[in-house]
Design an enzyme around this catalytic site. Structure first.
Site, short mmCIF file in Angstrom:
data_model
loop_
_atom_site.label_atom_id
_atom_site.label_comp_id
_atom_site.label_asym_id
_atom_site.label_seq_id
_atom_site.Cartn_x
_atom_site.Cartn_y
_atom_site.Cartn_z
N ASN A 1 -35.28 24.58 7.69
CA ASN A 1 -34.56 25.33 8.73
C ASN A 1 -35.26 25.00 10.05
O ASN A 1 -36.34 25.51 10.32
CB ASN A 1 -34.62 26.82 8.42
CG ASN A 1 -34.06 27.66 9.57
OD1 ASN A 1 -33.45 27.13 10.50
ND2 ASN A 1 -34.27 28.97 9.49
N SER B 1 -43.64 30.74 5.62
CA SER B 1 -44.89 29.98 5.70
C SER B 1 -45.12 29.10 4.48
O SER B 1 -46.26 28.95 4.02
CB SER B 1 -46.08 30.93 5.93
OG SER B 1 -45.91 31.64 7.16
N GLU C 1 -33.91 36.47 11.50
CA GLU C 1 -33.86 36.34 12.97
C GLU C 1 -32.47 36.68 13.50
O GLU C 1 -32.33 37.19 14.62
CB GLU C 1 -34.33 34.93 13.37
CG GLU C 1 -35.85 34.80 13.17
CD GLU C 1 -36.35 33.41 12.86
OE1 GLU C 1 -35.63 32.43 13.11
OE2 GLU C 1 -37.49 33.31 12.33
N GLY D 1 -43.29 32.57 9.90
CA GLY D 1 -43.94 32.08 11.10
C GLY D 1 -45.28 32.73 11.38
O GLY D 1 -45.84 32.59 12.46
N GLU E 1 -36.84 35.91 1.99
CA GLU E 1 -37.75 35.61 3.09
C GLU E 1 -38.36 36.92 3.60
O GLU E 1 -37.75 37.61 4.43
CB GLU E 1 -37.00 34.93 4.24
CG GLU E 1 -36.44 33.57 3.88
CD GLU E 1 -36.38 32.66 5.10
OE1 GLU E 1 -36.70 31.47 4.95
OE2 GLU E 1 -36.04 33.12 6.20
N HIS F 1 -30.05 35.22 8.09
CA HIS F 1 -31.48 35.00 8.35
C HIS F 1 -32.03 36.22 9.10
O HIS F 1 -31.34 36.80 9.95
CB HIS F 1 -31.69 33.72 9.16
CG HIS F 1 -33.12 33.31 9.22
ND1 HIS F 1 -34.03 33.90 10.07
CD2 HIS F 1 -33.82 32.39 8.49
CE1 HIS F 1 -35.22 33.36 9.86
NE2 HIS F 1 -35.12 32.44 8.93
N LYS G 1 -34.54 25.91 12.89
CA LYS G 1 -34.40 26.99 13.89
C LYS G 1 -34.00 26.35 15.22
O LYS G 1 -33.29 25.34 15.23
CB LYS G 1 -35.69 27.82 13.96
CG LYS G 1 -36.11 28.31 12.57
CD LYS G 1 -37.15 29.40 12.58
CE LYS G 1 -37.45 29.85 11.15
NZ LYS G 1 -38.37 30.96 11.07
P1 13P Z 1 -41.70 29.50 8.48
O1 13P Z 1 -41.69 28.50 7.34
O2 13P Z 1 -41.96 28.87 9.81
O3 13P Z 1 -42.55 30.69 8.18
O4 13P Z 1 -40.19 30.05 8.58
C1 13P Z 1 -39.58 30.55 7.44
C2 13P Z 1 -38.13 30.71 7.72
O5 13P Z 1 -37.74 31.62 8.42
C3 13P Z 1 -37.21 29.72 7.16
O6 13P Z 1 -35.89 30.13 7.30
#
Ligand code: 13P
Length: 244
Positions: free
Chosen positions: A9, A208, A97, A172, A166, A95, A11
């Site tokens: 992803n 992560s 976010e 992150g 997640e 997601h 982002k």
């Molecule tokens: P990270 O791998 O950067 O922690 O992000 C996870 C994520 O949100 C994948 O969709």
């Protein structure tokens, strides 16, 4: 036997030049395996670039969000049919976010999953609790509620979806759920899936994931791969973890 699926992803990261380098490196470095599917979910403007680079390769591509509507006056939104035209196989829905920063409700996430499937895309429906919810002993309630909304929306089509667990506190942050913590939640989701007649749905872990922890996470019986943010932007790291 559920083969593993590893999805990057991106982002809101990338640019034409850096994407080109990353995609070339992923193509060159991946040794196809029968037991593993690999994909990247890129920002909308780069879907054509991903298609042009990856078509005919073992790599699939997809988007990070989709409208619940098929067309119309929804300024800024993108329909599932548009994603299908760009050859997308996957689209993320729900997601954290999107839920946190854009106020997406469980019902909205379910409707987006329905829209994705209607266009022939595989929705990757994301669920996960915050740290406060975990500390309050509420992860079952939160993850269960988020799952139930997707299951209720998809009904008989639930077996066609992919789930991603997640935990928000691991995204992150560099703080990863331990393999045992991930397995506990994945087993909870597997049981819900089984009750819904969809035990074969793949459940990805996200938060992560790195080359250094992927093997232990993927070794868990109900962890069917990963949804990877930051580490998916570095070809060597992503290739290593995807093959772990
Ligand atoms: P990270 O791998 O950067 O922690 O992000 C996870 C994520 O949100 C994948 O969709």
């Amino acid at each position: 036997m559920r083969g593993k699926l590893v999805v990057g992803n991106w982002k809101m990261n990338g640019g034409l030049a850096s994407n080109a380098a990353l995609l070339v490196a992923l193509l060159a470095g991946w040794k196809p395996r029968a037991d593993r599917d690999v994909a990247v979910c890129v920002p909308f403007p780069y879907l054509g670039q991903a298609r042009d680079a990856l078509a005919g390769s073992p790599w699939s591509w997809g988007a990070q969000d989709v409208s619940r509507h098929a067309s119309g006056a929804f300024t800024g939104d993108v329909a599932a049919g548009m994603l299908a035209e760009f050859g997308c196989r996957f689209v993320l829905v729900g997601h954290s976010e999107r839920r946190q920063l854009h106020g997406e409700s469980d019902a909205e996430v379910g409707a987006k999953a329905v829209a994705a499937l209607a266009a022939g895309l595989t929705p990757i429906a994301c669920v996960g609790e915050t740290l406060a919810e975990r500390d309050a002993g509420q992860w079952q309630a939160v993850v269960g509620r988020q799952f139930d909304a997707v299951a209720a929306a998809l009904e008989k089509d639930l077996p066609l979806a992919v789930l991603a667990y997640e935990p928000v506190w691991a995204i992150g942050t560099g703080r990863t759920a331990s393999p045992e913590q991930a397995q506990e939640v994945h087993a909870f989701l597997r049981e819900r899936l089984r009750q819904a007649g969809a035990a074969g749905v793949r459940i990805l872990y996200g938060g992560s994931v790195k080359a250094g922890n992927a093997r232990d996470l993927f070794a868990m019986p109900d962890v069917d791969g990963g949804l990877v943010g930051g580490a998916s932007l570095v070809a060597t790291e992503f290739l290593a973890l995807a093959g772990a």
